[in-house]
Design a protein around this motif. Structure first.
Motif, PDB file in Angstrom:
ATOM      1  N   ASP A  13      25.208   5.698 -14.391  1.00 39.61           N
ATOM      2  CA  ASP A  13      24.564   4.993 -13.289  1.00 39.61           C
ATOM      3  C   ASP A  13      23.053   5.063 -13.525  1.00 39.61           C
ATOM      4  N   PRO A  14      22.427   4.017 -14.084  1.00 40.84           N
ATOM      5  CA  PRO A  14      21.004   4.091 -14.407  1.00 40.84           C
ATOM      6  C   PRO A  14      20.098   4.206 -13.185  1.00 40.84           C
ATOM      7  N   SER A  15      20.642   3.969 -11.993  1.00 42.83           N
ATOM      8  CA  SER A  15      19.833   4.096 -10.777  1.00 42.83           C
ATOM      9  C   SER A  15      19.855   5.521 -10.228  1.00 42.83           C
ATOM     10  N   GLY A  16      20.875   6.290 -10.614  1.00 44.18           N
ATOM     11  CA  GLY A  16      21.026   7.638 -10.087  1.00 44.18           C
ATOM     12  C   GLY A  16      21.574   7.682  -8.670  1.00 44.18           C
ATOM     13  N   TYR A  17      21.845   6.542  -8.070  1.00 46.83           N
ATOM     14  CA  TYR A  17      22.278   6.515  -6.680  1.00 46.83           C
ATOM     15  C   TYR A  17      23.660   7.148  -6.490  1.00 46.83           C
ATOM     16  N   TYR A  18      24.604   6.779  -7.343  1.00 49.91           N
ATOM     17  CA  TYR A  18      25.962   7.282  -7.171  1.00 49.91           C
ATOM     18  C   TYR A  18      26.133   8.671  -7.762  1.00 49.91           C
ATOM     19  N   SER A  19      25.415   8.939  -8.839  1.00 51.77           N
ATOM     20  CA  SER A  19      25.541  10.242  -9.480  1.00 51.77           C
ATOM     21  C   SER A  19      24.491  11.236  -8.989  1.00 51.77           C
ATOM     22  N   LYS A  20      23.468  10.732  -8.308  1.00 55.29           N
ATOM     23  CA  LYS A  20      22.333  11.554  -7.851  1.00 55.29           C
ATOM     24  C   LYS A  20      21.629  12.224  -9.035  1.00 55.29           C
ATOM     25  N   ALA A  21      21.669  11.550 -10.190  1.00 51.16           N
ATOM     26  CA  ALA A  21      21.083  12.103 -11.411  1.00 51.16           C
ATOM     27  C   ALA A  21      19.562  11.976 -11.450  1.00 51.16           C
ATOM     28  N   PHE A  22      19.004  11.032 -10.738  1.00 56.16           N
ATOM     29  CA  PHE A  22      17.562  10.801 -10.814  1.00 56.16           C
ATOM     30  C   PHE A  22      16.948  10.877  -9.429  1.00 56.16           C
ATOM     31  N   ARG A  23      15.691  11.268  -9.411  1.00 56.70           N
ATOM     32  CA  ARG A  23      14.960  11.282  -8.150  1.00 56.70           C
ATOM     33  C   ARG A  23      13.476  11.341  -8.453  1.00 56.70           C
ATOM     34  N   ALA A  24      12.711  10.979  -7.469  1.00 62.43           N
ATOM     35  CA  ALA A  24      11.259  11.100  -7.583  1.00 62.43           C
ATOM     36  C   ALA A  24      10.908  12.581  -7.553  1.00 62.43           C
ATOM     37  N   PRO A  25       9.749  12.943  -8.072  1.00 61.37           N
ATOM     38  CA  PRO A  25       9.348  14.357  -8.016  1.00 61.37           C
ATOM     39  C   PRO A  25       9.241  14.847  -6.568  1.00 61.37           C
ATOM     40  N   GLU A  26       9.402  16.132  -6.394  1.00 60.55           N
ATOM     41  CA  GLU A  26       9.171  16.750  -5.089  1.00 60.55           C
ATOM     42  C   GLU A  26       7.666  16.668  -4.815  1.00 60.55           C
ATOM     43  N   VAL A  27       7.312  16.492  -3.569  1.00 63.24           N
ATOM     44  CA  VAL A  27       5.899  16.349  -3.186  1.00 63.24           C
ATOM     45  C   VAL A  27       5.298  17.716  -2.890  1.00 63.24           C
ATOM     46  N   ASP A  28       4.103  17.941  -3.443  1.00 61.81           N
ATOM     47  CA  ASP A  28       3.335  19.141  -3.127  1.00 61.81           C
ATOM     48  C   ASP A  28       2.616  18.886  -1.826  1.00 61.81           C
ATOM     49  N   ASP A  29       2.825  19.719  -0.845  1.00 67.58           N
ATOM     50  CA  ASP A  29       2.142  19.566   0.455  1.00 67.58           C
ATOM     51  C   ASP A  29       0.740  20.114   0.330  1.00 67.58           C
ATOM     52  N   PHE A  30      -0.140  19.265  -0.202  1.00 68.79           N
ATOM     53  CA  PHE A  30      -1.524  19.690  -0.475  1.00 68.79           C
ATOM     54  C   PHE A  30      -2.360  19.780   0.753  1.00 68.79           C
ATOM     55  N   GLU A  40       0.858  -1.179   0.000  1.00 64.46           N
ATOM     56  CA  GLU A  40       0.000   0.000   0.000  1.00 64.46           C
ATOM     57  C   GLU A  40       0.891   1.224   0.000  1.00 64.46           C
ATOM     58  N   ALA A  41       0.417   2.266  -0.687  1.00 68.58           N
ATOM     59  CA  ALA A  41       1.188   3.509  -0.758  1.00 68.58           C
ATOM     60  C   ALA A  41       0.236   4.682  -0.953  1.00 68.58           C
ATOM     61  N   LYS A  42       0.703   5.839  -0.564  1.00 66.78           N
ATOM     62  CA  LYS A  42      -0.092   7.053  -0.702  1.00 66.78           C
ATOM     63  C   LYS A  42       0.176   7.676  -2.069  1.00 66.78           C
ATOM     64  N   LEU A  43      -0.906   8.088  -2.758  1.00 65.15           N
ATOM     65  CA  LEU A  43      -0.771   8.807  -4.022  1.00 65.15           C
ATOM     66  C   LEU A  43      -0.372  10.245  -3.712  1.00 65.15           C
ATOM     67  N   LEU A  44       0.744  10.657  -4.264  1.00 63.99           N
ATOM     68  CA  LEU A  44       1.306  11.979  -3.993  1.00 63.99           C
ATOM     69  C   LEU A  44       1.119  12.910  -5.187  1.00 63.99           C
ATOM     70  N   ARG A  45       1.005  14.185  -4.908  1.00 65.62           N
ATOM     71  CA  ARG A  45       0.897  15.198  -5.962  1.00 65.62           C
ATOM     72  C   ARG A  45       2.290  15.785  -6.172  1.00 65.62           C
TER      73      ARG A  45
END
Length: 184
Positions: free
Chosen positions: A167-184, A11-16
């Motif tokens: 680095d396709p994971s972005g972990y070592y390069s920090k190239a990728f991340r999930a979107p920032e969450v809107d505090d709705f 289960e997970a929360k849907l984020l904006r």
């Protein structure tokens, strides 16, 4: 890594997203790390699954934290009877065979102009092609993207079947991340 038949249920929360771009109707979910660990790779991975029992297929994006995130479009939100802020039930399993990625037009043109590169491209694995395209499209500036396309054609023409220094994971390069969450 686990087998391709691994299925995760959580289960997970849907984020904006704080910056949804031109389309404000989508949401996203960050996978729990244990669900992500069931997947065959830390980079882009295509899954089949359900959200609140409604089936879908999608490509998960790496979040740079050794997990993944899933964009949930408005059609899937509606079909699942879900909205931003809801807790949803997801079941995910990696697809048996990764689908061929869409080749961006500018990269297609560059490959067409470099027959040696195109020949090696045609003989690489689907996963390698996914990584090449991810590397090219993850460039933040057009100048960087153009350089990566040129570099890709040079590397492919030289017989290199996998992109180096990516680095396709972005972990070592920090190239990728999930979107920032809107505090709705």
């Amino acid at each position: 890594m686990t087998t391709i038949d691994a299925k995760s249920r959580f289960e997970a929360k849907l984020l904006r997203p704080a910056q949804p771009g031109n389309d404000t109707s989508w949401a996203f979910v960050v996978l729990p790390r244990d669900a992500s660990e069931q997947l065959p790779r830390r980079g882009r991975t295509t899954v089949e699954g359900t959200i609140n029992g409604h089936p879908f297929q999608a490509t998960l994006e790496p979040d740079g934290q050794r997990s993944h995130w899933l964009q949930v479009g408005s059609a899937l939100l509606e079909a699942a009877g879900a909205a931003v802020g809801d807790i949803v039930t997801l079941e995910l399993a990696p697809v048996k065979k990764e689908p061929e990625p869409d080749i961006p037009t500018d990269f297609q043109e560059a490959l067409a102009a470099t027959p040696e590169a195109r020949e090696v491209w045609n003989n690489t694995t689907t996963i390698a092609r996914v990584d090449w395209i991810h590397w090219i499209t993850s460039a933040k500036q057009l100048k960087t993207r153009a350089k990566r396309i040129g570099d890709a054609c040079e590397m492919l023409a030289a017989g290199k079947k996998q992109v180096c220094c990516f680095d396709p994971s972005g972990y070592y390069s920090k190239a990728f991340r999930a979107p920032e969450v809107d505090d709705f």
